[in-house]
Design a protein around this motif. Structure first.
Motif, PDB file in Angstrom:
ATOM      1  N   ILE A 242       0.752  -0.949   0.179  1.00 10.59           N
ATOM      2  CA  ILE A 242       0.482  -0.130   0.067  1.00 10.59           C
ATOM      3  C   ILE A 242       0.599   1.510   0.151  1.00 10.59           C
ATOM      4  N   GLU A 243       1.062   1.755  -0.896  1.00 12.36           N
ATOM      5  CA  GLU A 243       1.672   3.174  -1.110  1.00 12.36           C
ATOM      6  C   GLU A 243       0.903   4.272  -0.443  1.00 12.36           C
ATOM      7  N   TRP A 244      -0.462   4.245  -0.476  1.00 14.93           N
ATOM      8  CA  TRP A 244      -1.158   5.550  -0.513  1.00 14.93           C
ATOM      9  C   TRP A 244      -2.559   5.060   0.316  1.00 14.93           C
ATOM     10  N   SER A 245      -3.446   5.588   0.769  1.00 14.77           N
ATOM     11  CA  SER A 245      -4.171   5.440   1.188  1.00 14.77           C
ATOM     12  C   SER A 245      -5.278   6.670   1.899  1.00 14.77           C
ATOM     13  N   GLY A 246      -6.492   6.278   1.793  1.00 19.88           N
ATOM     14  CA  GLY A 246      -7.429   7.642   1.899  1.00 19.88           C
ATOM     15  C   GLY A 246      -9.176   7.464   1.906  1.00 19.88           C
ATOM     16  N   LYS A 247      -9.710   8.012   3.134  1.00 22.16           N
ATOM     17  CA  LYS A 247     -11.057   7.051   2.823  1.00 22.16           C
ATOM     18  C   LYS A 247     -11.936   9.293   3.254  1.00 22.16           C
ATOM     19  N   VAL A 248     -12.895   8.911   2.557  1.00 22.94           N
ATOM     20  CA  VAL A 248     -14.391   9.881   3.269  1.00 22.94           C
ATOM     21  C   VAL A 248     -15.693   9.904   3.236  1.00 22.94           C
ATOM     22  N   PRO A 249     -16.315   9.906   4.165  1.00 27.60           N
ATOM     23  CA  PRO A 249     -17.700   9.119   4.399  1.00 27.60           C
ATOM     24  C   PRO A 249     -18.817   9.341   3.543  1.00 27.60           C
ATOM     25  N   THR A 250     -19.070   8.686   3.278  1.00 24.28           N
ATOM     26  CA  THR A 250     -19.981   8.265   2.333  1.00 24.28           C
ATOM     27  C   THR A 250     -21.050   9.168   2.023  1.00 24.28           C
ATOM     28  N   ALA A 251     -21.516   9.588   0.964  1.00 22.44           N
ATOM     29  CA  ALA A 251     -22.121  10.765   1.187  1.00 22.44           C
ATOM     30  C   ALA A 251     -23.049  10.489  -0.761  1.00 22.44           C
ATOM     31  N   PRO A 252     -24.101  11.278  -1.210  1.00 25.09           N
ATOM     32  CA  PRO A 252     -24.524  11.322  -2.026  1.00 25.09           C
ATOM     33  C   PRO A 252     -23.659  11.862  -3.059  1.00 25.09           C
ATOM     34  N   GLY A 253     -23.079  11.283  -4.558  1.00 27.33           N
ATOM     35  CA  GLY A 253     -22.348  11.505  -5.431  1.00 27.33           C
ATOM     36  C   GLY A 253     -21.294  10.815  -5.133  1.00 27.33           C
ATOM     37  N   GLN A 254     -21.848   9.438  -4.659  1.00 28.38           N
ATOM     38  CA  GLN A 254     -20.067   8.315  -4.056  1.00 28.38           C
ATOM     39  C   GLN A 254     -19.415   8.352  -5.557  1.00 28.38           C
ATOM     40  N   GLU A 255     -18.967   8.562  -6.204  1.00 31.13           N
ATOM     41  CA  GLU A 255     -18.367   7.977  -7.641  1.00 31.13           C
ATOM     42  C   GLU A 255     -17.594   9.728  -7.755  1.00 31.13           C
ATOM     43  N   HIS A 256     -17.854  10.343  -7.824  1.00 32.39           N
ATOM     44  CA  HIS A 256     -17.447  12.101  -7.569  1.00 32.39           C
ATOM     45  C   HIS A 256     -16.379  12.241  -6.550  1.00 32.39           C
ATOM     46  N   LEU A 257     -17.094  11.748  -5.466  1.00 31.05           N
ATOM     47  CA  LEU A 257     -16.114  11.530  -4.113  1.00 31.05           C
ATOM     48  C   LEU A 257     -15.188  10.220  -3.830  1.00 31.05           C
ATOM     49  N   ALA A 258     -15.173   9.433  -4.501  1.00 34.06           N
ATOM     50  CA  ALA A 258     -13.916   7.830  -5.247  1.00 34.06           C
ATOM     51  C   ALA A 258     -12.809   8.665  -6.137  1.00 34.06           C
ATOM     52  N   MET A 259     -13.326   9.799  -6.970  1.00 42.12           N
ATOM     53  CA  MET A 259     -12.321   9.864  -8.147  1.00 42.12           C
ATOM     54  C   MET A 259     -11.957  11.474  -7.929  1.00 42.12           C
ATOM     55  N   GLY A 260     -11.647  12.011  -6.255  1.00 42.05           N
ATOM     56  CA  GLY A 260     -11.575  12.872  -5.651  1.00 42.05           C
ATOM     57  C   GLY A 260     -10.711  12.101  -4.428  1.00 42.05           C
ATOM     58  N   LEU A 261     -10.468  10.381  -4.494  1.00 40.45           N
ATOM     59  CA  LEU A 261      -9.507  10.386  -3.161  1.00 40.45           C
ATOM     60  C   LEU A 261      -8.695  10.053  -4.151  1.00 40.45           C
ATOM     61  N   VAL A 262      -9.330   9.343  -5.589  1.00 37.85           N
ATOM     62  CA  VAL A 262      -8.158   8.918  -7.139  1.00 37.85           C
ATOM     63  C   VAL A 262      -7.221  10.460  -7.076  1.00 37.85           C
ATOM     64  N   LYS A 263      -7.772  11.131  -7.690  1.00 36.43           N
ATOM     65  CA  LYS A 263      -6.674  12.931  -7.796  1.00 36.43           C
ATOM     66  C   LYS A 263      -5.977  12.659  -6.526  1.00 36.43           C
ATOM     67  N   ASP A 264      -6.303  13.087  -5.269  1.00 32.08           N
ATOM     68  CA  ASP A 264      -5.584  13.113  -4.439  1.00 32.08           C
ATOM     69  C   ASP A 264      -4.203  12.177  -4.090  1.00 32.08           C
ATOM     70  N   ALA A 265      -4.526  11.492  -4.997  1.00 36.78           N
ATOM     71  CA  ALA A 265      -3.356  10.018  -4.593  1.00 36.78           C
ATOM     72  C   ALA A 265      -2.584  10.755  -5.564  1.00 36.78           C
ATOM     73  N   LEU A 266      -2.869  10.638  -6.845  1.00 38.62           N
ATOM     74  CA  LEU A 266      -2.489  10.662  -7.927  1.00 38.62           C
ATOM     75  C   LEU A 266      -1.151  11.869  -7.886  1.00 38.62           C
ATOM     76  N   ASN A 267      -1.852  13.620  -7.374  1.00 36.34           N
ATOM     77  CA  ASN A 267      -1.299  14.907  -6.891  1.00 36.34           C
ATOM     78  C   ASN A 267       0.653  14.142  -6.049  1.00 36.34           C
ATOM     79  N   GLU A 268      -0.750  13.500  -4.519  1.00 39.50           N
ATOM     80  CA  GLU A 268       0.653  13.127  -3.866  1.00 39.50           C
ATOM     81  C   GLU A 268       1.356  12.466  -3.785  1.00 39.50           C
ATOM     82  N   CYS A 269       1.392  11.492  -5.088  1.00 41.39           N
ATOM     83  CA  CYS A 269       2.660  10.884  -5.247  1.00 41.39           C
ATOM     84  C   CYS A 269       2.931  10.900  -6.796  1.00 41.39           C
ATOM     85  N   GLY A 270       2.671  12.000  -7.473  1.00 40.94           N
ATOM     86  CA  GLY A 270       3.266  12.864  -8.413  1.00 40.94           C
ATOM     87  C   GLY A 270       2.989  11.520  -9.550  1.00 40.94           C
ATOM     88  N   LEU A 271       1.865  11.009  -9.531  1.00 45.61           N
ATOM     89  CA  LEU A 271       1.908  10.378 -10.857  1.00 45.61           C
ATOM     90  C   LEU A 271       0.909  10.663 -11.385  1.00 45.61           C
TER      91      LEU A 271
END
Ligand code: ADP
Length: 254
Positions: free
Chosen positions: A24-53
């Protein structure tokens, strides 16, 4: 290249791991709320940014959890039980034989064969007792952050006998105990023992298993619960680092 993403869209929290070579190189979480795909993609974006990928570094996106079908760019969907089994068997170095998963709204027991294959599983999703939601409710009644439950319970001088595991009845029982001046620490410890007994009941015959019991899911970060469970089972109960991410990791490596 060589990175994999595992998304676990749970009832209470959306979890994501970025995995390379089964680490596991990076992990993150957000509370479940309406717009789950958007929230999940937000985590992906954070991971890529923070890891320079960038997107091109990701070989595969896998999704699990009850909202798994909501992620349109996940090429792989994995059921939660398989993801949990895969993830825990790998992270435990092949030692896990029984997983106790406590989620936001359900409680699961998964038994594994020596090869890591699922032998059987049981689930209690009929009522909130013993789940993350139950603990959150009690935290509100006690006006105490959930993150303090572990430490407070370990410093209690006795485990108070609580009769109600039902959220509705527990509330009035706890309110009347507080009115009598009972220490919050002792109520919390009693609560952990009542949840531990509930889990022991769900384990059934399995409680005689020789070792290899692992607790995961968000509430497993509470050492007071782990302690009460070890006392009830008279066995070691293991909690690995990042226990809320086992299922997302299992999806990533599936
Ligand atoms: P789900 O997959 O059903 O969304 P999780 O395994 O993510 O569930 O667990 C969510 C629960 O974890 C929440 O209900 C929350 O109360 C609990 N939780 C999160 N962090 C902690 C913590 N540090 N201590 C105790 N409980 C926690």
């Amino acid at each position: 290249m060589g990175y994999k993403i595992g998304l676990d869209l749970g009832s209470t929290a959306i979890k994501m791991v970025l995995v390379k070579d089964r680490n596991i190189e990076w992990s993150g979480k957000v509370p479940t709320a309406p717009g789950q795909e958007h929230l999940a993609m937000g985590l992906v974006k954070d991971a890529l940014n923070e890891c320079g990928l960038s997107d091109t570094d990701i070989d595969k996106v896998s999704a699990t959890g009850y909202g798994k079908k909501l992620v349109s760019n996940a090429e792989n969907t994995v059921d939660e039980i398989s993801a949990n089994a895969q993830g825990m068997f790998h992270l435990s170095g092949g030692r896990c034989r029984t997983i106790i998963n406590i989620g936001g709204q359900d409680l699961k027991v998964i038994n594994l064969e020596d090869t890591g294959k699922i032998a059987d599983f049981r689930m209690n999703d009929k009522c909130a007792a013993g789940t993350g939601r139950f603990f959150e409710q009690v935290a509100r009644i006690l006006d105490t952050p959930l993150e303090c439950f572990g430490e407070m319970s370990l410093s209690a001088d006795e485990a108070l006998e609580l009769n109600s595991t039902c959220v509705v009845f527990a509330e009035s029982e706890i309110v009347s105990l507080l009115a009598k001046g009972v220490k919050k620490e002792n109520i919390i410890k009693g609560l952990h023992y009542s949840v531990a007994r509930r889990i022991t009941h769900l384990l059934g015959r399995q409680k005689t298993t020789e070792g290899g019991i692992y607790l995961d899911g968000g509430p497993s970060q509470n050492p007071g619960l782990q302690d009460a469970l070890e006392d009830e089972l008279l066995m070691e109960v293991n909690v690995l680092p990042k226990p809320q991410f086992t299922v997302a990791f299992g999806a990533a490596i599936s």
